[in-house]
Design a protein around this motif. Structure first.
Motif, PDB file in Angstrom:
ATOM      1  N   GLY A 189     -10.108  40.082  36.706  1.00  0.00           N
ATOM      2  CA  GLY A 189     -10.783  41.319  37.103  1.00  0.00           C
ATOM      3  C   GLY A 189     -11.059  42.174  35.867  1.00  0.00           C
ATOM      4  O   GLY A 189     -10.121  42.666  35.233  1.00  0.00           O
ATOM      5  N   GLN A 228     -15.874  40.115  37.887  1.00  0.00           N
ATOM      6  CA  GLN A 228     -14.930  39.053  37.553  1.00  0.00           C
ATOM      7  C   GLN A 228     -15.522  38.151  36.491  1.00  0.00           C
ATOM      8  O   GLN A 228     -16.724  37.893  36.464  1.00  0.00           O
ATOM      9  CB  GLN A 228     -14.612  38.201  38.786  1.00  0.00           C
ATOM     10  CG  GLN A 228     -13.639  38.858  39.744  1.00  0.00           C
ATOM     11  CD  GLN A 228     -13.250  37.957  40.889  1.00  0.00           C
ATOM     12  OE1 GLN A 228     -13.949  36.995  41.204  1.00  0.00           O
ATOM     13  NE2 GLN A 228     -12.127  38.246  41.526  1.00  0.00           N
ATOM     14  N   ARG A 268      -9.787  45.865  35.731  1.00  0.00           N
ATOM     15  CA  ARG A 268      -8.332  45.959  35.514  1.00  0.00           C
ATOM     16  C   ARG A 268      -7.968  45.603  34.083  1.00  0.00           C
ATOM     17  O   ARG A 268      -7.030  46.163  33.518  1.00  0.00           O
ATOM     18  CB  ARG A 268      -7.597  45.040  36.486  1.00  0.00           C
ATOM     19  CG  ARG A 268      -7.680  45.619  37.877  1.00  0.00           C
ATOM     20  CD  ARG A 268      -6.682  44.994  38.805  1.00  0.00           C
ATOM     21  NE  ARG A 268      -7.134  45.213  40.162  1.00  0.00           N
ATOM     22  CZ  ARG A 268      -6.683  44.574  41.205  1.00  0.00           C
ATOM     23  NH1 ARG A 268      -5.762  43.651  41.046  1.00  0.00           N
ATOM     24  NH2 ARG A 268      -7.145  44.841  42.404  1.00  0.00           N
ATOM     25  N   PHE A 282     -16.824  45.260  41.821  1.00  0.00           N
ATOM     26  CA  PHE A 282     -16.030  45.060  40.614  1.00  0.00           C
ATOM     27  C   PHE A 282     -16.571  43.813  39.929  1.00  0.00           C
ATOM     28  O   PHE A 282     -17.467  43.158  40.448  1.00  0.00           O
ATOM     29  CB  PHE A 282     -14.539  44.938  40.959  1.00  0.00           C
ATOM     30  CG  PHE A 282     -14.211  43.790  41.861  1.00  0.00           C
ATOM     31  CD1 PHE A 282     -14.467  43.861  43.228  1.00  0.00           C
ATOM     32  CD2 PHE A 282     -13.674  42.617  41.360  1.00  0.00           C
ATOM     33  CE1 PHE A 282     -14.184  42.794  44.070  1.00  0.00           C
ATOM     34  CE2 PHE A 282     -13.379  41.542  42.193  1.00  0.00           C
ATOM     35  CZ  PHE A 282     -13.638  41.637  43.545  1.00  0.00           C
ATOM     36  N   GLY A 315      -8.128  50.727  40.017  1.00  0.00           N
ATOM     37  CA  GLY A 315      -7.972  49.277  39.898  1.00  0.00           C
ATOM     38  C   GLY A 315      -8.518  48.495  41.076  1.00  0.00           C
ATOM     39  O   GLY A 315      -8.487  47.265  41.079  1.00  0.00           O
ATOM     40  N   ARG A 316      -8.979  49.223  42.098  1.00  0.00           N
ATOM     41  CA  ARG A 316      -9.592  48.498  43.228  1.00  0.00           C
ATOM     42  C   ARG A 316     -10.924  49.164  43.591  1.00  0.00           C
ATOM     43  O   ARG A 316     -10.957  50.344  43.923  1.00  0.00           O
ATOM     44  CB  ARG A 316      -8.669  48.471  44.437  1.00  0.00           C
ATOM     45  CG  ARG A 316      -9.206  47.519  45.513  1.00  0.00           C
ATOM     46  CD  ARG A 316      -8.179  47.169  46.534  1.00  0.00           C
ATOM     47  NE  ARG A 316      -7.910  48.308  47.398  1.00  0.00           N
ATOM     48  CZ  ARG A 316      -6.835  48.445  48.155  1.00  0.00           C
ATOM     49  NH1 ARG A 316      -5.910  47.523  48.141  1.00  0.00           N
ATOM     50  NH2 ARG A 316      -6.678  49.498  48.910  1.00  0.00           N
ATOM     51  N   TYR A 317     -11.971  48.381  43.521  1.00  0.00           N
ATOM     52  CA  TYR A 317     -13.323  48.917  43.712  1.00  0.00           C
ATOM     53  C   TYR A 317     -14.066  48.060  44.721  1.00  0.00           C
ATOM     54  O   TYR A 317     -13.657  46.945  45.023  1.00  0.00           O
ATOM     55  CB  TYR A 317     -14.064  48.941  42.365  1.00  0.00           C
ATOM     56  CG  TYR A 317     -13.235  49.606  41.303  1.00  0.00           C
ATOM     57  CD1 TYR A 317     -13.154  50.998  41.234  1.00  0.00           C
ATOM     58  CD2 TYR A 317     -12.443  48.851  40.435  1.00  0.00           C
ATOM     59  CE1 TYR A 317     -12.336  51.613  40.301  1.00  0.00           C
ATOM     60  CE2 TYR A 317     -11.626  49.456  39.498  1.00  0.00           C
ATOM     61  CZ  TYR A 317     -11.575  50.841  39.436  1.00  0.00           C
ATOM     62  OH  TYR A 317     -10.749  51.438  38.519  1.00  0.00           O
ATOM     63  N   SER A 374      -2.222  42.766  39.548  1.00  0.00           N
ATOM     64  CA  SER A 374      -2.743  41.477  39.085  1.00  0.00           C
ATOM     65  C   SER A 374      -4.027  41.654  38.269  1.00  0.00           C
ATOM     66  O   SER A 374      -4.978  42.291  38.717  1.00  0.00           O
ATOM     67  CB  SER A 374      -3.000  40.590  40.306  1.00  0.00           C
ATOM     68  OG  SER A 374      -3.917  39.582  39.990  1.00  0.00           O
ATOM     69  N   ILE A 375      -4.023  41.091  37.054  1.00  0.00           N
ATOM     70  CA  ILE A 375      -5.258  41.182  36.257  1.00  0.00           C
ATOM     71  C   ILE A 375      -6.058  39.883  36.322  1.00  0.00           C
ATOM     72  O   ILE A 375      -7.204  39.840  35.911  1.00  0.00           O
ATOM     73  CB  ILE A 375      -4.992  41.585  34.779  1.00  0.00           C
ATOM     74  CG1 ILE A 375      -3.936  40.693  34.136  1.00  0.00           C
ATOM     75  CG2 ILE A 375      -4.591  43.048  34.687  1.00  0.00           C
ATOM     76  CD1 ILE A 375      -3.747  40.975  32.643  1.00  0.00           C
TER      77      ILE A 375
HETATM   78  P1  AMP Z   1      -8.865  37.240  43.574  1.00  0.00           P
HETATM   79  O1  AMP Z   1     -10.269  36.687  43.617  1.00  0.00           O
HETATM   80  O2  AMP Z   1      -8.533  38.103  44.753  1.00  0.00           O
HETATM   81  O3  AMP Z   1      -7.843  36.222  43.233  1.00  0.00           O
HETATM   82  O4  AMP Z   1      -8.857  38.276  42.363  1.00  0.00           O
HETATM   83  C1  AMP Z   1      -8.884  37.883  41.019  1.00  0.00           C
HETATM   84  C2  AMP Z   1      -8.807  39.122  40.177  1.00  0.00           C
HETATM   85  O5  AMP Z   1      -9.904  39.978  40.453  1.00  0.00           O
HETATM   86  C3  AMP Z   1      -7.588  39.997  40.466  1.00  0.00           C
HETATM   87  O6  AMP Z   1      -6.514  39.583  39.684  1.00  0.00           O
HETATM   88  C4  AMP Z   1      -8.047  41.358  40.086  1.00  0.00           C
HETATM   89  O7  AMP Z   1      -7.876  41.554  38.703  1.00  0.00           O
HETATM   90  C5  AMP Z   1      -9.522  41.334  40.393  1.00  0.00           C
HETATM   91  N1  AMP Z   1      -9.851  42.004  41.668  1.00  0.00           N
HETATM   92  C6  AMP Z   1      -9.764  41.523  42.919  1.00  0.00           C
HETATM   93  N2  AMP Z   1     -10.191  42.419  43.831  1.00  0.00           N
HETATM   94  C7  AMP Z   1     -10.555  43.524  43.134  1.00  0.00           C
HETATM   95  C8  AMP Z   1     -11.094  44.804  43.488  1.00  0.00           C
HETATM   96  N3  AMP Z   1     -11.362  45.136  44.752  1.00  0.00           N
HETATM   97  N4  AMP Z   1     -11.342  45.689  42.489  1.00  0.00           N
HETATM   98  C9  AMP Z   1     -11.086  45.372  41.198  1.00  0.00           C
HETATM   99  N5  AMP Z   1     -10.596  44.186  40.809  1.00  0.00           N
HETATM  100  C10 AMP Z   1     -10.335  43.266  41.759  1.00  0.00           C
END
Ligand code: AMP
Length: 421
Positions: A306, A126, A309, A124, A119-121, A279-280
């Motif tokens: 994401g 968006q 996810r 990834f 789930g963390r890459y 968090s998705i």
């Molecule tokens: P953020 O921009 O940090 O608010 O992230 C929005 C969404 O992007 C999160 O809810 C995750 O689903 C996804 N996300 C954020 N960082 C990562 C990551 N390193 N790898 C995979 N998905 C991510």
């Protein structure tokens, strides 16, 4: 020695690629219905954009950016998120002079140098939307409705929408002082990272995983309890709209979100998975961002989802049943070498009619062509020999049921298109 893909990246192929495309298709279709326009920006930008647009005290900018000098000695960063780029493009092309609110969506790879795990890459993807030019609570409510509609359309269950208001430049400094006062009494018990956050950005302490820090911050004042009148009434209206629209949510006063540019509404969605990678999707209002980046004073709100996810969640919940099947695929086998030209001509005619079709390009014997058709999961096989060519009547074999019907080309096409006789 063989070369492997870089750490924290993934290749998509086979069934997962099909699922990925199903997600993309669903998102594109929903965006059409909600009348959003797609925007595509480069995957790299000037580093300054993220320093100013995301904030240099955030974890993303502080620790996770892929930053390098290009051959022209410019500092370049692979985008860690999408909003700053959309805002940059919006300002650069004077898009605020067009109809407001502007409604954009984007989809593409993002890059963050963090420790990879499920789930963390590091690369990834968006999907995100941005609504620019309105500060009205109705816009917040619509954006929240859309993020939930996306997840429910994809068949995701156990959804939890957490919302909060993180205030504005009027009430945030008041809260910051109250928070610092509370923290200073417990300063010695904060972890070293939070001790340094104390001056730079004490709100970040809400995100600390350290139990000691959590118990201290839990007792402290929350921004939600310090909202100015404007933020309070804005938040109240957003929640009223959510109630009216039947969008379930929970209030989470501890949620501050990672990026500096958020103001007022902030939210996050999860779907039953526990832990750090739960968090998705998430987002919020960023009324100061466009101005911060040198544009006009223009409010905005958006979210990012994401996609990895989302894919993992749908797989875990076994919710890919709703995936629509495309047109059936036909394999046209040739009985002998001399039948190949007619077989390939039939393949061409099927394709002209918009039907996915394939013929032999490996000079295979009939038995091996059948084996191949099975392996690629062809839905139908037509076996073409001299007789079939002469009569222009083709035996269409359904590979699921094993039944075979002989038909001329027009009827064949109708059947394959699902139009019946
Ligand atoms: P953020 O921009 O940090 O608010 O992230 C929005 C969404 O992007 C999160 O809810 C995750 O689903 C996804 N996300 C954020 N960082 C990562 C990551 N390193 N790898 C995979 N998905 C991510």
């Amino acid at each position: 020695m063989t070369i492997k893909g870089p750490k924290g990246t993934q290749d998509f192929y086979g069934i997962r690629m099909e699922r990925w495309k199903h997600i993309e298709k669903t998102l594109n279709r929903l965006m059409e219905i909600y009348s959003f326009q797609e925007i595509r920006t480069p995957v790299f930008e000037s580093t300054d954009l993220f320093l100013r647009g995301v904030g240099d005290t955030t974890d993303i900018v502080d620790k996770e950016m892929y930053t390098f000098k290009d051959k022209g000695d410019r500092s370049i960063t692979l985008r860690p998120e999408g909003t700053a780029s959309v805002a940059r493009a919006f300002i650069e092309h004077g898009l605020h002079q067009e109809a407001l609110p502007a409604r954009y969506y984007y989809m593409g790879p993002m890059f963050r140098y963090s420790r990879p795990q499920t789930g963390r890459y590091r690369q990834f993807h968006q999907f995100g939307i941005e609504v620019l030019g309105t500060r009205e609570p109705a816009a917040d409510a619509e954006v929240l409705e859309i993020i939930m509609k996306i997840f429910t359309t994809l068949g995701i269950q156990n959804l939890k929408l957490e919302v909060n208001s993180v205030g504005c430049p009027v009430c945030r400094p008041v809260h910051r002082e109250a928070l610092k006062e509370h923290l200073s009494a417990n300063f010695e018990n904060l972890c070293p990272t939070c001790q340094s956050r104390y001056e730079k950005n004490p709100l970040r302490i809400f995100d600390c995983k350290n139990e000691g820090c959590q118990s201290i911050i839990k007792e402290g004042p929350t921004i939600t309890d310090h909202l100015c009148e404007d933020c309070q009434s804005h938040f109240r209206l957003v929640l009223t709209y959510l109630d009216q629209n039947g969008v379930p949510y929970v209030l989470n006063k501890m949620m501050v979100r990672g990026l500096d540019y958020y103001s007022k509404t902030a939210f996050e969605v999860s779907a039953g998975r526990e832990g750090a990678q739960s968090s998705i999707g998430g987002g919020g209002r960023y009324d100061g961002l466009i101005e911060e980046l040198g544009g006009p004073e223009l409010p905005g709100i958006g979210f990012a989802i994401g996609l990895e996810r989302v894919l993992l969640t749908i797989e875990e919940q076994d919710a890919f049943h709703s995936m629509e099947k495309g047109l059936p695929m036909v394999y046209v086998a040739n009985v002998s070498e001399s039948d190949l030209p007619q077989a390939l001509s039939l393949v061409r005619q099927l394709r002209e009619a918009g039907i996915p079709a394939q013929g032999d390009t490996m000079a295979r014997k009939l038995k091996n062509q059948f084996k191949y058709a099975n392996k690629i999961h062809a839905d139908y096989v037509i076996t073409l020999g001299e007789d079939e060519s002469a009569k222009e009547a083709y035996p269409l074999k359904n590979m699921d049921s094993g039944t075979e019907v002989i038909m001329p080309l027009p009827a064949l096409i109708k059947t394959l298109r699902g139009e019946g006789e």
